[in-house]
Design a protein around this motif. Structure first.
Motif, PDB file in Angstrom:
ATOM      1  N   ALA A  20      18.007  26.929   0.792  1.00 30.50           N
ATOM      2  CA  ALA A  20      18.863  27.742   1.679  1.00 30.50           C
ATOM      3  C   ALA A  20      18.223  27.929   3.050  1.00 30.50           C
ATOM      4  O   ALA A  20      17.003  28.091   3.160  1.00 30.50           O
ATOM      5  CB  ALA A  20      19.121  29.114   1.061  1.00 30.50           C
ATOM      6  N   LEU A  21      19.054  27.911   4.083  1.00 27.17           N
ATOM      7  CA  LEU A  21      18.637  28.343   5.418  1.00 27.17           C
ATOM      8  C   LEU A  21      18.569  29.858   5.416  1.00 27.17           C
ATOM      9  O   LEU A  21      19.441  30.531   4.866  1.00 27.17           O
ATOM     10  CB  LEU A  21      19.650  27.888   6.470  1.00 27.17           C
ATOM     11  N   LEU A  22      17.545  30.425   6.042  1.00 32.95           N
ATOM     12  CA  LEU A  22      17.356  31.872   6.038  1.00 32.95           C
ATOM     13  C   LEU A  22      17.689  32.497   7.389  1.00 32.95           C
ATOM     14  O   LEU A  22      18.695  33.176   7.532  1.00 32.95           O
ATOM     15  CB  LEU A  22      15.913  32.201   5.645  1.00 32.95           C
ATOM     16  N   GLN A  50      26.466  28.851   6.235  1.00 32.08           N
ATOM     17  CA  GLN A  50      25.363  27.958   6.586  1.00 32.08           C
ATOM     18  C   GLN A  50      24.157  28.137   5.684  1.00 32.08           C
ATOM     19  O   GLN A  50      23.120  27.495   5.881  1.00 32.08           O
ATOM     20  CB  GLN A  50      24.961  28.180   8.047  1.00 32.08           C
ATOM     21  N   GLN A  51      24.273  28.975   4.684  1.00 34.04           N
ATOM     22  CA  GLN A  51      23.145  29.262   3.799  1.00 34.04           C
ATOM     23  C   GLN A  51      23.099  28.347   2.576  1.00 34.04           C
ATOM     24  O   GLN A  51      22.290  28.561   1.676  1.00 34.04           O
ATOM     25  CB  GLN A  51      23.196  30.727   3.356  1.00 34.04           C
ATOM     26  N   MET A  52      23.920  27.297   2.551  1.00 26.31           N
ATOM     27  CA  MET A  52      24.004  26.419   1.392  1.00 26.31           C
ATOM     28  C   MET A  52      23.001  25.272   1.473  1.00 26.31           C
ATOM     29  O   MET A  52      22.609  24.841   2.563  1.00 26.31           O
ATOM     30  CB  MET A  52      25.424  25.864   1.265  1.00 26.31           C
ATOM     31  N   PRO A  53      22.570  24.732   0.318  1.00 23.12           N
ATOM     32  CA  PRO A  53      21.581  23.642   0.310  1.00 23.12           C
ATOM     33  C   PRO A  53      21.995  22.434   1.143  1.00 23.12           C
ATOM     34  O   PRO A  53      21.175  21.867   1.871  1.00 23.12           O
ATOM     35  CB  PRO A  53      21.480  23.283  -1.177  1.00 23.12           C
ATOM     36  N   GLU A  54      23.253  22.034   1.045  1.00 28.33           N
ATOM     37  CA  GLU A  54      23.689  20.839   1.773  1.00 28.33           C
ATOM     38  C   GLU A  54      23.674  21.052   3.283  1.00 28.33           C
ATOM     39  O   GLU A  54      23.436  20.118   4.056  1.00 28.33           O
ATOM     40  CB  GLU A  54      25.087  20.402   1.308  1.00 28.33           C
ATOM     41  N   VAL A  55      23.900  22.290   3.715  1.00 26.90           N
ATOM     42  CA  VAL A  55      23.843  22.601   5.151  1.00 26.90           C
ATOM     43  C   VAL A  55      22.397  22.527   5.637  1.00 26.90           C
ATOM     44  O   VAL A  55      22.114  21.980   6.706  1.00 26.90           O
ATOM     45  CB  VAL A  55      24.446  23.989   5.445  1.00 26.90           C
ATOM     46  N   ALA A  73      21.371  18.867   6.093  1.00 23.01           N
ATOM     47  CA  ALA A  73      21.904  18.268   7.325  1.00 23.01           C
ATOM     48  C   ALA A  73      21.213  18.844   8.558  1.00 23.01           C
ATOM     49  O   ALA A  73      20.883  18.118   9.508  1.00 23.01           O
ATOM     50  CB  ALA A  73      23.414  18.497   7.403  1.00 23.01           C
ATOM     51  N   TYR A  74      20.984  20.143   8.552  1.00 24.37           N
ATOM     52  CA  TYR A  74      20.340  20.820   9.681  1.00 24.37           C
ATOM     53  C   TYR A  74      18.909  20.314   9.852  1.00 24.37           C
ATOM     54  O   TYR A  74      18.454  20.042  10.974  1.00 24.37           O
ATOM     55  CB  TYR A  74      20.347  22.325   9.412  1.00 24.37           C
ATOM     56  N   GLU A 121      17.335  18.365  13.145  1.00 26.66           N
ATOM     57  CA  GLU A 121      16.191  18.884  13.881  1.00 26.66           C
ATOM     58  C   GLU A 121      15.090  17.826  14.020  1.00 26.66           C
ATOM     59  O   GLU A 121      14.450  17.705  15.068  1.00 26.66           O
ATOM     60  CB  GLU A 121      15.638  20.129  13.183  1.00 26.66           C
ATOM     61  N   ILE A 122      14.879  17.059  12.965  1.00 22.44           N
ATOM     62  CA  ILE A 122      13.891  15.980  13.017  1.00 22.44           C
ATOM     63  C   ILE A 122      14.319  14.913  14.032  1.00 22.44           C
ATOM     64  O   ILE A 122      13.513  14.443  14.846  1.00 22.44           O
ATOM     65  CB  ILE A 122      13.699  15.360  11.618  1.00 22.44           C
ATOM     66  N   GLU A 123      15.587  14.544  13.995  1.00 24.77           N
ATOM     67  CA  GLU A 123      16.096  13.531  14.927  1.00 24.77           C
ATOM     68  C   GLU A 123      15.998  13.996  16.376  1.00 24.77           C
ATOM     69  O   GLU A 123      15.800  13.185  17.288  1.00 24.77           O
ATOM     70  CB  GLU A 123      17.544  13.184  14.572  1.00 24.77           C
TER      71      GLU A 123
END
Length: 320
Positions: free
Chosen positions: A115-117, A291-296, A299-300, A304-306
């Motif tokens: 999850a995104l925090l 936006q707190q889901m694993p799949e989000v 992708a996020y 960020e890496i790219e």
């Protein structure tokens, strides 16, 4: 023969029972890849305290600092994929480190997103005795005193931000590695180090206490938790926009049912008014529920890496 059959049956029943245990059946450990006292540590402890209510088991914090957080993150990468060892990761450990350190793990392939925090910008800081009172004055002082100042780099993000600052301003100062934001902040407050650029959560208590100077926030808009601090654009240094974010990861191959249960516990924690208030006090902006889901997070993280790896590699920034 009967004894052997009895032993075999008992072993089979024991294994089946263990396999069928409802997760979690024992305490869960969150690895914080920095010493106590930093932003990751504070956020992890707030989250763990509330998640234990949902999970029905203690959520323990273990601080494993060193090498910009890569030692602690590496431990999670090598842990059993059973949901009992988790990583409180962030932009520094899961983006910047991948471009600056020779890692023994892959920051994407060796983890399952949970999850995104939350997120927060960086602050450009100096010790209280620094003569400059604003960012333009700081840049002028640094140009007049090349190689005389020092900047703490407790994380890869601090190193990236400091290098970009030097490049954009034409200034020169030394980088001093630290094991984490807590020890670095202690030295900044004590005047043992001159500068630091770090996520706002580490610095806000000392900024509010007047123990250090805050010149700018590395964002395009003012920071709600510290509205008196100008943005870099307003302060005369356009374009250095860096936001730190925090997320929860598990080792690769952790079962989807476990990831789902962990995600539900995180979502419930982030919806708690007390948790939200405590994170807001640290300057954290909680990601919206959708936006707190694993799949989000997956992708996020990739996006960020790219975005950042080409910038970091072009600047030839290496971990210290």
């Amino acid at each position: 023969m009967r004894l052997l059959l009895s032993v075999a049956l008992a072993t089979f029943v024991g294994l089946a029972a263990a396999h069928g245990q409802v997760y979690p059946s024992r305490p869960v450990t969150m690895i914080v890849p920095f010493p106590a006292g930093g932003s990751t540590d504070a956020i992890a402890r707030i989250l763990a305290e509330r998640m234990r209510v949902s999970l029905g088991q203690p959520v323990l914090i273990e601080n494993v600092g060193g090498a910009g957080g890569s030692i602690g993150v590496g431990r999670v990468a090598r842990a059993a994929p059973d949901g009992y060892t988790l990583d409180v990761g962030q932009w520094d450990t899961h983006v910047a480190n991948g471009a600056t350190f020779p890692l023994s793990y892959d920051v994407v392939k060796d983890f399952e997103p949970v999850a995104l925090l939350s997120s927060n910008p960086f602050l450009i800081l100096a010790k209280k005795a620094m003569p400059a009172d604003d960012l333009k004055g700081l840049i002028a002082w640094l140009k007049a005193n090349p190689d005389k100042a020092s900047q703490a780099i407790p994380t890869a993000g601090s190193h990236v931000a400091g290098t970009l600052f030097q490049k954009e301003t034409g200034t020169r100062f030394a980088f001093v590695p630290y094991r984490g934001g807590g020890p670095a902040m202690q030295d900044l407050v004590a005047g043992q180090i001159d500068l630091m650029i770090i996520q706002a959560a580490v610095a806000l208590p000392q900024v509010r206490a007047g123990a250090i100077k805050a010149y700018a926030v590395t964002a395009s808009s003012r920071f709600p938790a510290a509205p008196d601090i100008p943005t870099v654009d307003q302060a005369g240094l356009a374009g250095i926009h860096i936001s730190g974010w925090f997320a929860l990861f598990a080792p690769k191959a952790t079962p989807k049912t476990v990831i789902s249960k962990l995600n539900a516990a995180v979502v419930e924690a982030l919806a708690d008014p007390n948790v939200r208030a405590r994170l807001a006090n640290l300057g954290q902006e909680i990601f919206p529920r959708e936006q707190q889901m694993p799949e989000v997070l997956a992708a996020y993280h990739t996006a960020e890496i790219e975005k950042w790896w080409p910038i970091i590699k072009a600047a030839n920034i290496k971990g210290e």
